[in-house]
Design an enzyme around this catalytic site. Structure first.
Site, mmCIF file in Angstrom:
data_model
loop_
_atom_site.group_PDB
_atom_site.id
_atom_site.type_symbol
_atom_site.label_atom_id
_atom_site.label_comp_id
_atom_site.label_asym_id
_atom_site.label_seq_id
_atom_site.Cartn_x
_atom_site.Cartn_y
_atom_site.Cartn_z
ATOM 1 C CG HIS A 90 -14.471 -13.376 7.233
ATOM 2 N ND1 HIS A 90 -13.355 -12.796 7.770
ATOM 3 C CD2 HIS A 90 -15.519 -12.800 7.868
ATOM 4 C CE1 HIS A 90 -13.702 -11.904 8.675
ATOM 5 N NE2 HIS A 90 -15.002 -11.877 8.759
ATOM 6 C CG ASP A 101 -10.223 -13.002 6.695
ATOM 7 O OD1 ASP A 101 -10.742 -12.802 7.808
ATOM 8 O OD2 ASP A 101 -10.854 -12.982 5.629
ATOM 9 C CB SER A 128 -14.892 -8.541 9.286
ATOM 10 O OG SER A 128 -14.925 -9.320 10.441
#
Lengths: 258, 155
Positions: free
Chosen positions: A49, A96, A173
């Site tokens: 993402h 992810d 992230s």
């Protein structure tokens, strides 16, 4: 425990050289995140993402695209990164992670561990670039829980994950979750816990779509709701199992950890 | 006189994760028999999450995909894609904008099953939209708890 502080400092100094900062261009603004090197040939793991953006079509279906320009900053130098494995867009986005490569050789790298060896209570740490800061930040905590979570967009796809009692922020992230006991990566930091309520989300969408956001009260309300959405954090974070990325690296023949 | 049953809770309590099938809330839907029939669709709740196992066919009788626990196990040759929905569900669609299966996650833990479901002979077995879900060809089961089955429709 006199040696504990030194253990953390020692772990941080070991993993820091392999941490990279990632910026991905996307319509409407750049995406920022963290990644980590996994081979001496410049292979980088980050979150899917972080390097993709999406739009919604008239039927409520998400269309994903990889960013055209992904910049990896390592060792104070910017590199244009190439996506070396694209998730098949014919299937729902399931896990992810994204695999990138930069044109650099002799890069330091982190060793990948095994999800099955992770236990509740294990001490873990992570490093990355929260909130887009230029400096690397270090965070540490414990494995609070091992459970399955819905993938980042597709809630019906369950992923093995590691929940940690540490504050994860935007920008973290894609960073590695490292187990202190052996210094190996057992997860990829993927999300923080903390979000706005469905009511606030509806209010935000209403203000954006109604055209009333130019009024002072409406603009301030929208700004408050968006700030809350970006910054709400309850001190818990999630990393998905490293096994998804490991399996894919193996499938495409990337030699990791060497 | 046809009887329409709406708004019933079949082996599920209000507020619990469930599927919306034919305007009734249920914890389980089974059409076809895995291992015996080529086409099957099973929707079930496990640990408060919605799961789908399915072997889907197009209206020409050609296989489209196999899904196991919401993961795409196999996508056969053809024009079909599996796309993520903005509400967190997913859909099997083709370039003509035709929905074979559309799983919408609504508020309150409800999963709405929509689509047109065909068997290997290209026969329409079931059809669902946001208004209704019709089963044309059994067998089918709506609701299940242990060995107890809710509404059973024989083939």
């Amino acid at each position: 425990m006199p040696g504990y502080g030194r253990l953390m400092a020692s772990t941080a100094s070991q993993i820091k050289p392999s941490i990279v900062r990632i910026q991905a261009q996307a319509p409407g603004g750049n995406s920022i995140g963290t990644g980590f090197l996994v081979s001496k040939e410049g292979h980088v793991i980050t979150c899917w993402h972080v390097v993709t953006f999406h739009s919604v079509d008239k039927d409520g279906l998400l269309q994903f695209e990889y960013s055209d320009r992904i910049v990896v900053t390592w060792n104070n130098r910017d590199y244009n990164a190439k996506v070396i494995h694209r998730q098949n867009t014919d299937t729902p986005y399931t896990s992810d992670f994204a695999l990138l490569k930069i044109e650099a050789s002799g890069t330091p790298f982190l060793q990948l561990g095994a999800y099955k060896d992770v236990e509740q209570g294990d001490e873990v740490c992570f490093m990355g670039y929260p909130r887009g800061y230029d400096e690397i930040f270090f965070g540490a905590g414990h494995v609070a829980s091992l459970r399955s979570i819905g993938s980042h967009f597709n809630q019906m796809v369950r992923l093995d994950s590691i929940e940690i009692d540490a504050s994860i922020n935007r920008g973290n992230s894609g960073g590695p979750l490292v187990r202190i006991s052996d210094g190996k990566v057992v997860g990829i930091v993927t999300l923080r816990h903390g979000d706005i309520t469905p009511t606030l989300r509806r209010l935000r969408d209403y203000l954006k779509s109604s055209g009333k956001e130019e009024g002072i009260l409406e603009a301030a309300t929208l700004e408050l709701v968006e700030l809350a959405e970006k910054n709400t954090n309850v001190g818990l974070g999630t990393a998905i199992s490293i096994e998804y990325a490991k399996n894919e690296l193996h499938t495409i023949g990337v030699r990791i950890g060497v | 006189m046809p009887i329409h049953m709406r708004g019933n809770y079949i082996f599920v309590a209000p507020g619990e994760p469930c599927f919306l099938v034919s305007s009734n809330y249920t914890n389980y839907l089974e059409i076809g028999r895995p291992g015996l029939d080529d086409f099957f669709l099973i929707a079930y709740i496990q640990e408060k999450h919605h799961f789908i196992d399915a072997a889907l066919f197009g209206n020409n009788g050609k296989p489209v995909c196999r899904v196991a626990r919401n993961h795409l196990d196999e996508l056969f040759e053809g024009d079909w894609e599996v796309k993520t929905r903005v509400d967190g569900g997913f859909a099997v669609v083709n370039s003509d904008d035709r929905n074979l299966m559309n799983l919408r996650l609504l508020n309150g833990g409800i999963c709405l099953i929509e689509g047109k479901f065909y068997n290997k002979s290209g026969e329409l077995v079931a059809s669902g939209n946001d208004q209704d879900f019709l089963i044309f060809k059994g067998p089918a089961v709506i609701g299940k708890s242990g060995l107890a089955k809710g509404i059973v429709i024989n083939g």
